[in-house]
Every structure is written in C-alpha cells, then in structure tokens.
Design a protein around this motif. Structure first.
Motif, mmCIF file in Angstrom:
data_model
loop_
_atom_site.group_PDB
_atom_site.id
_atom_site.type_symbol
_atom_site.label_atom_id
_atom_site.label_comp_id
_atom_site.label_asym_id
_atom_site.label_seq_id
_atom_site.Cartn_x
_atom_site.Cartn_y
_atom_site.Cartn_z
ATOM 1 N N MET A 10 0.839 -1.166 0.000
ATOM 2 C CA MET A 10 0.000 0.000 0.000
ATOM 3 C C MET A 10 0.889 1.235 0.000
ATOM 4 O O MET A 10 1.862 1.308 0.734
ATOM 5 N N GLN A 11 0.564 2.200 -0.790
ATOM 6 C CA GLN A 11 1.293 3.455 -0.858
ATOM 7 C C GLN A 11 0.323 4.590 -0.588
ATOM 8 O O GLN A 11 -0.806 4.570 -1.083
ATOM 9 N N VAL A 12 0.721 5.540 0.240
ATOM 10 C CA VAL A 12 -0.093 6.729 0.479
ATOM 11 C C VAL A 12 0.681 7.952 0.028
ATOM 12 O O VAL A 12 1.905 7.946 0.024
ATOM 13 N N GLY A 13 -0.042 9.001 -0.341
ATOM 14 C CA GLY A 13 0.596 10.247 -0.764
ATOM 15 C C GLY A 13 1.034 11.059 0.446
ATOM 16 O O GLY A 13 1.358 10.505 1.489
ATOM 17 N N ASP A 14 1.038 12.377 0.312
ATOM 18 C CA ASP A 14 1.395 13.236 1.448
ATOM 19 C C ASP A 14 0.606 12.777 2.661
ATOM 20 O O ASP A 14 -0.595 12.497 2.569
ATOM 21 N N TYR A 15 1.259 12.674 3.803
ATOM 22 C CA TYR A 15 0.670 12.019 4.965
ATOM 23 C C TYR A 15 0.775 12.899 6.198
ATOM 24 O O TYR A 15 1.876 13.259 6.628
ATOM 25 N N ARG A 16 -0.369 13.263 6.768
ATOM 26 C CA ARG A 16 -0.376 14.077 7.988
ATOM 27 C C ARG A 16 -0.002 13.189 9.162
ATOM 28 O O ARG A 16 -0.673 12.195 9.440
ATOM 29 N N VAL A 17 1.073 13.553 9.865
ATOM 30 C CA VAL A 17 1.579 12.710 10.944
ATOM 31 C C VAL A 17 1.332 13.267 12.335
ATOM 32 O O VAL A 17 1.348 12.517 13.300
ATOM 33 N N TRP A 18 1.140 14.563 12.450
ATOM 34 C CA TRP A 18 0.845 15.184 13.741
ATOM 35 C C TRP A 18 -0.206 16.255 13.541
ATOM 36 O O TRP A 18 -0.246 16.903 12.509
ATOM 37 N N LEU A 19 -1.034 16.438 14.556
ATOM 38 C CA LEU A 19 -1.956 17.575 14.584
ATOM 39 C C LEU A 19 -1.935 18.123 15.999
ATOM 40 O O LEU A 19 -2.405 17.481 16.931
ATOM 41 N N PHE A 20 -1.330 19.293 16.139
ATOM 42 C CA PHE A 20 -1.269 19.937 17.440
ATOM 43 C C PHE A 20 -2.568 20.704 17.637
ATOM 44 O O PHE A 20 -2.813 21.697 16.971
ATOM 45 N N GLU A 21 -3.429 20.212 18.541
ATOM 46 C CA GLU A 21 -4.721 20.842 18.758
ATOM 47 C C GLU A 21 -4.606 22.076 19.637
ATOM 48 O O GLU A 21 -5.493 22.917 19.639
ATOM 49 N N LEU A 51 4.134 14.799 6.138
ATOM 50 C CA LEU A 51 5.266 14.261 5.389
ATOM 51 C C LEU A 51 4.947 14.363 3.909
ATOM 52 O O LEU A 51 3.847 14.020 3.486
ATOM 53 N N ILE A 52 5.906 14.805 3.119
ATOM 54 C CA ILE A 52 5.691 15.034 1.692
ATOM 55 C C ILE A 52 6.200 13.839 0.891
ATOM 56 O O ILE A 52 7.273 13.316 1.161
ATOM 57 N N GLY A 53 5.433 13.437 -0.097
ATOM 58 C CA GLY A 53 5.892 12.421 -1.030
ATOM 59 C C GLY A 53 5.431 11.017 -0.749
ATOM 60 O O GLY A 53 5.737 10.101 -1.494
ATOM 61 N N GLY A 54 4.723 10.817 0.313
ATOM 62 C CA GLY A 54 4.107 9.530 0.565
ATOM 63 C C GLY A 54 4.992 8.522 1.273
ATOM 64 O O GLY A 54 6.187 8.710 1.451
ATOM 65 N N LEU A 55 4.346 7.444 1.685
ATOM 66 C CA LEU A 55 4.991 6.350 2.397
ATOM 67 C C LEU A 55 4.450 5.025 1.888
ATOM 68 O O LEU A 55 3.300 4.931 1.493
ATOM 69 N N GLY A 56 5.285 4.008 1.923
ATOM 70 C CA GLY A 56 4.852 2.656 1.613
ATOM 71 C C GLY A 56 4.552 1.900 2.896
ATOM 72 O O GLY A 56 4.996 2.290 3.982
ATOM 73 N N SER A 57 3.822 0.800 2.795
ATOM 74 C CA SER A 57 3.407 0.064 3.990
ATOM 75 C C SER A 57 4.583 -0.526 4.755
ATOM 76 O O SER A 57 4.484 -0.772 5.955
ATOM 77 N N SER A 58 5.712 -0.750 4.111
ATOM 78 C CA SER A 58 6.862 -1.327 4.809
ATOM 79 C C SER A 58 7.908 -0.284 5.193
ATOM 80 O O SER A 58 8.947 -0.631 5.738
ATOM 81 N N ASP A 59 7.650 0.998 4.929
ATOM 82 C CA ASP A 59 8.609 2.043 5.278
ATOM 83 C C ASP A 59 8.703 2.224 6.794
ATOM 84 O O ASP A 59 7.686 2.279 7.483
ATOM 85 N N ILE A 60 9.917 2.280 7.294
ATOM 86 C CA ILE A 60 10.173 2.598 8.691
ATOM 87 C C ILE A 60 10.832 3.959 8.694
ATOM 88 O O ILE A 60 11.930 4.138 8.178
ATOM 89 N N VAL A 61 10.143 4.945 9.255
ATOM 90 C CA VAL A 61 10.609 6.332 9.231
ATOM 91 C C VAL A 61 11.319 6.649 10.535
ATOM 92 O O VAL A 61 10.773 6.440 11.620
ATOM 93 N N GLN A 62 12.559 7.132 10.426
ATOM 94 C CA GLN A 62 13.359 7.490 11.586
ATOM 95 C C GLN A 62 13.532 9.013 11.600
ATOM 96 O O GLN A 62 14.282 9.555 10.799
ATOM 97 N N CYS A 63 12.821 9.673 12.500
ATOM 98 C CA CYS A 63 12.895 11.136 12.597
ATOM 99 C C CYS A 63 14.181 11.540 13.300
ATOM 100 O O CYS A 63 14.704 10.809 14.118
ATOM 101 N N PHE A 64 14.687 12.720 12.949
ATOM 102 C CA PHE A 64 15.850 13.232 13.642
ATOM 103 C C PHE A 64 15.596 14.646 14.142
ATOM 104 O O PHE A 64 14.675 15.305 13.691
#
Length: 74
Positions: free
Chosen positions: A1-12, A48-61
C-alpha cells in the motif's frame, strides 16, 4: 500500500504558524536511499511530503526550524 502526502501530527493546542512552513528534511527511511521532507501547516498539522509505503520505517531526527520572513506564531 502506498499513500501520498501524509499528515503525521496535529497539534490541537499551542502555537501555530500563520502560513505553511517548509521543514526541509526531517526523517530518514530505514534501509532506503532517501529521506522525507515535511511541512508545518497553518492548522498546526505536520505533513510528510511524497508519501509512504506500507513497509517504510521512518526514523525522525532532531530539527532546528528556520522561520521564513513574514511568518508569525499565534
């Protein structure tokens, strides 16, 4: 599964930029030869811009955010 731009945080609550701020490179994708860029949106969300795949492991810095001229925080 691939998703496009993905909202990862929403500071309420808390500060939000008056317009979208490009955050540049914010994370690495484990095992891949590419990284992810992001935007901090005026609604407080971070996308996040450009999307993610279902097996992507994202390491933030850690990130220091340069604030463009004309952006205010409310």
């Amino acid at each position: 599964m691939q998703v496009g731009d993905y909202r990862v945080w929403l500071f309420e609550a808390g500060v939000k930029p008056s317009r979208t701020v490009g955050l540049g490179c914010v994370a690495n994708v484990a095992g891949a030869a590419y990284s992810k860029q992001a935007r901090w949106n005026a609604d407080g969300s971070v996308t996040l811009i450009g999307g993610l795949g279902s097996s992507d492991i994202v390491q933030c810095f850690p990130k220091i955010i340069p604030v463009p001229d004309g952006v205010e925080f409310v």
